[in-house]
Design an enzyme around this catalytic site. Structure first.
Site, PDB file in Angstrom:
ATOM      1  N   LYS A   1       1.591  -2.576   9.085  1.00 58.51           N
ATOM      2  CA  LYS A   1       1.040  -1.248   9.387  1.00 58.51           C
ATOM      3  C   LYS A   1      -0.269  -1.123   8.622  1.00 58.51           C
ATOM      4  O   LYS A   1      -0.507  -1.853   7.653  1.00 58.51           O
ATOM      5  CB  LYS A   1       2.004  -0.147   8.932  1.00 58.51           C
ATOM      6  CG  LYS A   1       1.772   1.175   9.617  1.00 58.51           C
ATOM      7  CD  LYS A   1       2.488   1.235  10.958  1.00 58.51           C
ATOM      8  CE  LYS A   1       2.285   2.558  11.650  1.00 58.51           C
ATOM      9  NZ  LYS A   1       3.171   2.675  12.820  1.00 58.51           N
TER      10      LYS A   1
ATOM     11  N   ASP B   1      -1.694   4.268  16.443  1.00 55.82           N
ATOM     12  CA  ASP B   1      -0.669   5.137  15.840  1.00 55.82           C
ATOM     13  C   ASP B   1      -1.307   6.525  15.757  1.00 55.82           C
ATOM     14  O   ASP B   1      -2.201   6.831  16.553  1.00 55.82           O
ATOM     15  CB  ASP B   1      -0.239   4.575  14.469  1.00 55.82           C
ATOM     16  CG  ASP B   1       1.000   5.277  13.919  1.00 55.82           C
ATOM     17  OD1 ASP B   1       2.075   5.149  14.521  1.00 55.82           O
ATOM     18  OD2 ASP B   1       0.897   5.977  12.892  1.00 55.82           O
TER      19      ASP B   1
HETATM   20  P1  NAD Z   1      -0.782  11.686  17.791  1.00 59.03           P
HETATM   21  O1  NAD Z   1      -1.812  11.750  16.759  1.00 59.03           O
HETATM   22  O2  NAD Z   1      -1.189  11.331  19.179  1.00 59.03           O
HETATM   23  O3  NAD Z   1       0.027  13.063  17.862  1.00 59.03           O
HETATM   24  C1  NAD Z   1       0.590  13.683  16.763  1.00 59.03           C
HETATM   25  C2  NAD Z   1       0.927  15.103  17.166  1.00 59.03           C
HETATM   26  O4  NAD Z   1       1.623  15.740  16.100  1.00 59.03           O
HETATM   27  C3  NAD Z   1      -0.295  15.970  17.473  1.00 59.03           C
HETATM   28  O5  NAD Z   1      -0.027  16.755  18.612  1.00 59.03           O
HETATM   29  C4  NAD Z   1      -0.388  16.873  16.237  1.00 59.03           C
HETATM   30  O6  NAD Z   1      -1.020  18.108  16.514  1.00 59.03           O
HETATM   31  C5  NAD Z   1       1.077  17.042  15.927  1.00 59.03           C
HETATM   32  N1  NAD Z   1       1.375  17.535  14.577  1.00 59.03           N
HETATM   33  C6  NAD Z   1       0.839  17.167  13.396  1.00 59.03           C
HETATM   34  N2  NAD Z   1       1.384  17.897  12.393  1.00 59.03           N
HETATM   35  C7  NAD Z   1       2.275  18.736  12.977  1.00 59.03           C
HETATM   36  C8  NAD Z   1       3.150  19.742  12.499  1.00 59.03           C
HETATM   37  N3  NAD Z   1       3.239  20.055  11.209  1.00 59.03           N
HETATM   38  N4  NAD Z   1       3.915  20.417  13.394  1.00 59.03           N
HETATM   39  C9  NAD Z   1       3.856  20.135  14.720  1.00 59.03           C
HETATM   40  N5  NAD Z   1       3.059  19.193  15.219  1.00 59.03           N
HETATM   41  C10 NAD Z   1       2.272  18.508  14.367  1.00 59.03           C
HETATM   42  O7  NAD Z   1       0.335  10.657  17.245  1.00 59.03           O
HETATM   43  P2  NAD Z   1       1.447   9.888  18.072  1.00 59.03           P
HETATM   44  O8  NAD Z   1       0.913   8.555  18.436  1.00 59.03           O
HETATM   45  O9  NAD Z   1       1.978  10.795  19.112  1.00 59.03           O
HETATM   46  O10 NAD Z   1       2.528   9.636  16.939  1.00 59.03           O
HETATM   47  C11 NAD Z   1       3.493  10.629  16.584  1.00 59.03           C
HETATM   48  C12 NAD Z   1       4.585   9.964  15.772  1.00 59.03           C
HETATM   49  O11 NAD Z   1       5.195   8.930  16.553  1.00 59.03           O
HETATM   50  C13 NAD Z   1       4.117   9.273  14.485  1.00 59.03           C
HETATM   51  O12 NAD Z   1       5.138   9.384  13.516  1.00 59.03           O
HETATM   52  C14 NAD Z   1       3.963   7.820  14.898  1.00 59.03           C
HETATM   53  O13 NAD Z   1       4.065   6.933  13.816  1.00 59.03           O
HETATM   54  C15 NAD Z   1       5.141   7.703  15.839  1.00 59.03           C
HETATM   55  N6  NAD Z   1       5.034   6.606  16.796  1.00 59.03           N
HETATM   56  C16 NAD Z   1       4.006   6.526  17.660  1.00 59.03           C
HETATM   57  C17 NAD Z   1       3.966   5.481  18.589  1.00 59.03           C
HETATM   58  C18 NAD Z   1       2.886   5.380  19.626  1.00 59.03           C
HETATM   59  O14 NAD Z   1       3.021   4.535  20.521  1.00 59.03           O
HETATM   60  N7  NAD Z   1       1.862   6.198  19.596  1.00 59.03           N
HETATM   61  C19 NAD Z   1       4.978   4.505  18.596  1.00 59.03           C
HETATM   62  C20 NAD Z   1       6.043   4.635  17.677  1.00 59.03           C
HETATM   63  C21 NAD Z   1       6.058   5.696  16.793  1.00 59.03           C
END
Ligand code: NAD
Length: 435
Positions: A105, A145
């Protein structure tokens, strides 16, 4: 939010599952610390002429199962311990879902919203140049991510290609250095929706075991980014009733159900937030709130709503000892990495809440990254339908395996997922005669 140290939690998860499984002590020690950690200084000239220095991190946790693999996160809270935990979870996740990758990561500590696109590009390109020696299709493969996307992956791939002045790296390997690329730059169809789509397949598999049907279940989703908005869409297709959504600025709660999360997605893309987004047809406005019987909520309020299923899809450490007792959902689908603290996990277990753990629930993203990497290396391009079909199969198999381990070892699904991952890693390790 709670500031529990994610790396300490990750080590505890490893210790508990290793004890239950009787994991070899040497292998346990290998997994207890990352293989390699890298911290780099990234000075860039900002648009206003000033110089700002950022810090970048990459952690390669373990490569017994295959090349290191894991995303890059751009967020103010990124630090070495967070990245170590996330890299460890990648090792476990890749083993649970059965892709031939180890775990890694990385990230940069920054508030990406405060940077212009030019500044972000400069920073990403410099970060990529500092990682050139350690990344590669068979070494370490970054991916998107939080706050990173296909455009950013495209910049990394481009820097890597530019570094190949002696033409020692094949065209296919150049492409496979990162996943989550734009489609016209070697990305896979279906990668953007994969994490959300995969999460729905895991949930459907587990609901079958519980004898429940989507039609009778309400859902609240925290986070409306890459993961949140796609899982909302696919849950709605399966017939779940989505009643609440939130992002970092606020959220909406409509007990009768949100009619079309795609409309909300369009609005959010235009405005940058979903607060006040009450859609009637294509008109999304505060004025429709009363008509729909909705109300505005604060981002964290979503965790405590009276729903059947809670989907944390934002950041880690949001379900804590402060709010776990107030959670009303009976099922939690952890789409974010590490959303539940150790103490909260204990409370939820005691209450009989079924927690579908992150390393299984969100593994559809990396499974599809594997498909992208594979297509790049074999000069193939699969249709989205084919990608999603393969993904569905993978998620169903992984869910079944974790479920069976939970019965065999009489554990929670979380502990079962770790045991399943460790079993697979131990098997590879023994077959390689590395010890
Ligand atoms: P992203 O940046 O696209 O979206 C994150 C979202 O969370 C945004 O809408 C943001 O406004 C919101 N957010 C932030 N703080 C918040 C809060 N306090 N309350 C409510 N909403 C809040 O990120 P993502 O890619 O969607 O990733 C989200 C999670 O999923 C992370 O933990 C990431 O590690 C995990 N993840 C992502 C992927 C992927 O393919 N993108 C794969 C596995 C895991």
């Amino acid at each position: 939010m709670n500031n529990e140290n994610s790396w300490i939690r990750a080590k505890l998860q490893l210790t508990q599952a290793s004890e239950k499984l009787g994991l070899d002590k040497l292998l346990f020690s290998m997994l207890s610390e990352p293989d390699r950690t890298i911290e780099v200084s990234l000075p860039i000239q900002m648009d206003n002429g000033s110089i700002k220095v950022f810090r970048g991190y990459r952690v390669q946790h373990n490569n017994i199962q295959g090349p290191y693999k894991g995303g890059l996160r751009y967020h103010p809270k990124v630090d070495m311990d967070e990245v170590k935990a996330l890299a460890f979870w990648m090792t476990m996740k890749n083993a649970v879902v059965g892709v031939p990758f180890g775990g890694a990561k990385g990230g940069i500590a920054l508030d990406s919203k405060s940077l212009s696109e030019i500044e972000l590009e400069k920073l990403t390109r410099q970060f990529s140049r500092k990682l050139l020696d350690i990344i590669g299709a068979y070494k370490d493969i970054p991916a998107p991510d939080v706050n990173t996307n296909s455009k950013i992956m495209g910049w990394i791939a481009d820097e890597y290609q530019k570094s190949n002045i002696k033409n020692q790296i094949s065209k296919n390997e150049l492409l496979a250095v990162v996943t989550g690329k734009p489609i016209d730059k070697g990305g896979s169809e279906g990668r953007v929706v994969a994490t959300g789509y995969g999460g729905v397949q895991v949930l459907m598999s587990m609901l079958k075991k519980l004898g429940k049907s989507p039609k009778e279940l309400t859902v609240a989703i925290m986070g409306f980014g890459n993961v949140g908005r796609h899982i909302a869409h696919f849950l709605q297709i399966e017939g779940f009733k989505i009643v609440a959504l939130s992002d970092s600025r606020g959220g909406i709660y409509i007990p009768d159900g949100i009619r079309d999360t795609e409309e909300i997605n369009k609005y959010k893309e235009e405005k940058g937030f979903l607060s006040g987004c009450y859609c009637v047809g294509s008109v999304c406005d505060f004025k429709n709130k009363e008509k729909l019987g909705g109300r505005d909520i604060k981002p964290e309020d979503i965790l405590e709503l009276p729903v059947d299923i809670l989907v944390p899809a934002a950041l880690e450490n949001v379900i804590t000892s402060d709010n776990a007792d107030k959670i009303k959902a009976r099922i939690i689908l952890e789409m974010a990495n590490g959303p539940t603290t150790i103490e909260a996990d204990k409370v939820l277990n005691k209450k009989g809440v079924v927690v579908i753990p992150d390393i299984l629930a969100n593994s559809g993203g990396v499974a599809t990254s594997y498909f992208e990497w594979y297509q790049n290396l074999h000069n193939e391009h699969w249709k989205e339908e084919e990608v999603l079909k393969k993904l569905k199969e993978k998620m169903e198999v992984a869910s079944q395996e974790v479920y069976e381990v939970s019965l065999e070892y009489k554990t929670t699904l979380r502990e079962a997922a770790y045991i399943q991952a460790l079993k697979r890693i131990e098997k590879s390790w023994r077959s390689q005669n590395f010890y």
